[in-house]
Design a protein around this motif. Structure first.
Motif, PDB file in Angstrom:
ATOM      1  N   THR A 104      25.966  17.650  38.721  1.00 25.37           N
ATOM      2  CA  THR A 104      26.995  17.034  37.880  1.00 25.37           C
ATOM      3  C   THR A 104      27.574  18.065  36.915  1.00 25.37           C
ATOM      4  OG1 THR A 104      25.932  14.870  38.049  1.00 25.37           O
ATOM      5  CG2 THR A 104      27.468  15.191  36.220  1.00 25.37           C
ATOM      6  N   ALA A 105      26.711  18.839  36.266  1.00 22.50           N
ATOM      7  CA  ALA A 105      27.186  19.873  35.334  1.00 22.50           C
ATOM      8  C   ALA A 105      28.027  20.912  36.066  1.00 22.50           C
ATOM      9  CB  ALA A 105      26.002  20.528  34.631  1.00 22.50           C
ATOM     10  N   LEU A 106      27.600  21.321  37.252  1.00 26.29           N
ATOM     11  CA  LEU A 106      28.355  22.312  38.025  1.00 26.29           C
ATOM     12  C   LEU A 106      29.697  21.764  38.496  1.00 26.29           C
ATOM     13  CD1 LEU A 106      25.484  23.919  40.105  1.00 26.29           C
ATOM     14  CD2 LEU A 106      26.836  25.021  38.301  1.00 26.29           C
ATOM     15  N   SER A 107      29.748  20.484  38.849  1.00 28.17           N
ATOM     16  CA  SER A 107      31.023  19.909  39.300  1.00 28.17           C
ATOM     17  C   SER A 107      32.035  19.879  38.159  1.00 28.17           C
ATOM     18  CB  SER A 107      30.828  18.526  39.908  1.00 28.17           C
ATOM     19  OG  SER A 107      30.517  17.575  38.921  1.00 28.17           O
ATOM     20  N   LEU A 108      31.561  19.631  36.940  1.00 29.53           N
ATOM     21  CA  LEU A 108      32.464  19.668  35.776  1.00 29.53           C
ATOM     22  C   LEU A 108      32.975  21.091  35.538  1.00 29.53           C
ATOM     23  CD1 LEU A 108      30.591  17.273  33.329  1.00 29.53           C
ATOM     24  CD2 LEU A 108      32.791  16.857  34.471  1.00 29.53           C
ATOM     25  N   ILE A 109      32.111  22.069  35.685  1.00 31.04           N
ATOM     26  CA  ILE A 109      32.530  23.472  35.529  1.00 31.04           C
ATOM     27  C   ILE A 109      33.568  23.811  36.589  1.00 31.04           C
ATOM     28  CG2 ILE A 109      31.747  25.872  35.727  1.00 31.04           C
ATOM     29  CD1 ILE A 109      29.048  24.869  34.482  1.00 31.04           C
ATOM     30  N   ASP A 110      33.316  23.406  37.831  1.00 26.98           N
ATOM     31  CA  ASP A 110      34.265  23.674  38.920  1.00 26.98           C
ATOM     32  C   ASP A 110      35.625  23.041  38.672  1.00 26.98           C
ATOM     33  OD1 ASP A 110      32.481  25.186  40.368  1.00 26.98           O
ATOM     34  OD2 ASP A 110      31.970  23.603  41.795  1.00 26.98           O
ATOM     35  N   ARG A 111      35.643  21.888  37.993  1.00 22.15           N
ATOM     36  CA  ARG A 111      36.906  21.196  37.690  1.00 22.15           C
ATOM     37  C   ARG A 111      37.585  21.750  36.439  1.00 22.15           C
ATOM     38  NH1 ARG A 111      34.325  15.721  38.962  1.00 22.15           N
ATOM     39  NH2 ARG A 111      34.026  15.648  36.732  1.00 22.15           N
ATOM     40  N   GLY A 112      36.962  22.747  35.824  1.00 26.09           N
ATOM     41  CA  GLY A 112      37.542  23.321  34.606  1.00 26.09           C
ATOM     42  C   GLY A 112      37.298  22.474  33.376  1.00 26.09           C
ATOM     43  N   GLN A 113      36.304  21.597  33.438  1.00 27.03           N
ATOM     44  CA  GLN A 113      35.965  20.722  32.315  1.00 27.03           C
ATOM     45  C   GLN A 113      34.487  20.883  31.938  1.00 27.03           C
ATOM     46  OE1 GLN A 113      36.845  17.106  34.384  1.00 27.03           O
ATOM     47  NE2 GLN A 113      38.951  17.037  33.629  1.00 27.03           N
ATOM     48  N   PRO A 114      34.065  22.104  31.622  1.00 29.82           N
ATOM     49  CA  PRO A 114      32.637  22.302  31.345  1.00 29.82           C
ATOM     50  C   PRO A 114      32.169  21.473  30.154  1.00 29.82           C
ATOM     51  CG  PRO A 114      33.904  24.191  30.614  1.00 29.82           C
ATOM     52  CD  PRO A 114      34.855  23.295  31.363  1.00 29.82           C
ATOM     53  N   ASP A 115      30.951  20.989  30.261  1.00 26.95           N
ATOM     54  CA  ASP A 115      30.321  20.227  29.182  1.00 26.95           C
ATOM     55  C   ASP A 115      29.087  21.020  28.746  1.00 26.95           C
ATOM     56  OD1 ASP A 115      28.748  18.506  27.632  1.00 26.95           O
ATOM     57  OD2 ASP A 115      29.335  16.734  28.776  1.00 26.95           O
ATOM     58  N   PRO A 116      29.205  21.779  27.652  1.00 19.83           N
ATOM     59  CA  PRO A 116      28.080  22.617  27.217  1.00 19.83           C
ATOM     60  C   PRO A 116      26.796  21.822  26.978  1.00 19.83           C
ATOM     61  CG  PRO A 116      30.061  23.201  26.010  1.00 19.83           C
ATOM     62  CD  PRO A 116      30.378  21.956  26.794  1.00 19.83           C
ATOM     63  N   THR A 117      26.911  20.609  26.471  1.00 19.21           N
ATOM     64  CA  THR A 117      25.714  19.799  26.224  1.00 19.21           C
ATOM     65  C   THR A 117      25.059  19.403  27.539  1.00 19.21           C
ATOM     66  OG1 THR A 117      26.667  18.971  24.161  1.00 19.21           O
ATOM     67  CG2 THR A 117      24.821  17.731  25.096  1.00 19.21           C
ATOM     68  N   LEU A 118      25.851  18.947  28.504  1.00 18.76           N
ATOM     69  CA  LEU A 118      25.294  18.594  29.806  1.00 18.76           C
ATOM     70  C   LEU A 118      24.707  19.822  30.499  1.00 18.76           C
ATOM     71  CD1 LEU A 118      24.687  16.412  31.863  1.00 18.76           C
ATOM     72  CD2 LEU A 118      26.948  16.857  32.877  1.00 18.76           C
ATOM     73  N   SER A 119      25.343  20.971  30.333  1.00 24.02           N
ATOM     74  CA  SER A 119      24.794  22.207  30.903  1.00 24.02           C
ATOM     75  C   SER A 119      23.424  22.507  30.311  1.00 24.02           C
ATOM     76  CB  SER A 119      25.746  23.384  30.657  1.00 24.02           C
ATOM     77  OG  SER A 119      26.944  23.208  31.372  1.00 24.02           O
ATOM     78  N   SER A 120      23.290  22.317  29.005  1.00 26.07           N
ATOM     79  CA  SER A 120      21.989  22.523  28.360  1.00 26.07           C
ATOM     80  C   SER A 120      20.962  21.503  28.824  1.00 26.07           C
ATOM     81  CB  SER A 120      22.129  22.464  26.834  1.00 26.07           C
ATOM     82  OG  SER A 120      22.773  23.615  26.355  1.00 26.07           O
ATOM     83  N   ILE A 121      21.388  20.250  28.940  1.00 26.68           N
ATOM     84  CA  ILE A 121      20.479  19.193  29.406  1.00 26.68           C
ATOM     85  C   ILE A 121      19.982  19.525  30.814  1.00 26.68           C
ATOM     86  CG2 ILE A 121      20.381  16.778  30.148  1.00 26.68           C
ATOM     87  CD1 ILE A 121      22.328  16.175  27.776  1.00 26.68           C
TER      88      ILE A 121
END
Length: 183
Positions: A104-121
């Motif tokens: 899920t975190a990687l898909s957001l990064i791929d869409r150009g919408q990174p979520d730093p909190t989700l990446s940390s989680i």
């Protein structure tokens, strides 16, 4: 201790000229693009540590699963023992939960919408999960898993490094908490 296939070393530069636009500075983003731009990479790096941990955990899980099918104790296969079945089931649940968070975190990064909190989680969940899974997988082998003839002891050391590199678990928990309580 771990990651022995990755060589690291220090690099020193003497008498090197750096153009002003490439100097790393602090302050507002427009005054510090040399520092702020690379920060965006950290979201992927965080999740990348989680994905590495996921791979190690899956490898340890597979070793334990295969071993349990062939190893017999007290007249039956380890895979027929309910307590060990539950340990393996718990490992599988943890692996799949970490996979879902990382993807899920990687898909957001791929869409150009990174979520730093989700990446940390995702990083925290996957790396901490991998520590538990590698230790539990080692447990399935008894003494045989500890004495180094299997890749499990290397896996245990490698996943420990993943809880530190890319920001320690505690640093990521601080960031997660900041996001929780931000106004």
């Amino acid at each position: 201790m771990g990651a022995r296939g990755c060589n690291e070393c220090e690099i020193h530069f003497d008498d090197v000229r750096v153009p002003a636009e490439n100097i790393v500075t602090e302050g507002l983003a427009e005054n510090s693009s040399g520092f702020v731009r690379p920060l965006g990479v950290y979201n992927g790096t965080r999740v990348g540590m989680g994905v590495l941990a996921l791979g190690v955990a899956e490898g340890a899980f597979d070793l334990a699963c295969d071993y349990m099918k062939t190893r017999r104790q007290f007249g039956k296969a380890l895979s027929d023992m309910q307590g060990l079945q539950w340990m393996m089931s718990d490992m599988k649940v943890q692996i799949e939960a970490a996979r879902s968070l990382c993807y899920t975190a990687l898909s957001l990064i791929d869409r150009g919408q990174p979520d730093p909190t989700l990446s940390s989680i995702a990083k925290v969940q996957a790396t901490e999960m991998a520590q538990r899974v590698t230790h539990d997988a080692m447990q399935m082998f008894g003494g045989y898993g500890y004495f180094g003839s299997l890749p499990l002891e290397r896996m245990v050391r490698d996943v420990r490094m993943l809880t530190i590199t890319g920001g320690t678990t505690q640093i990521h928990k601080n960031g997660i908490a900041r996001a929780l309580f931000a106004d």
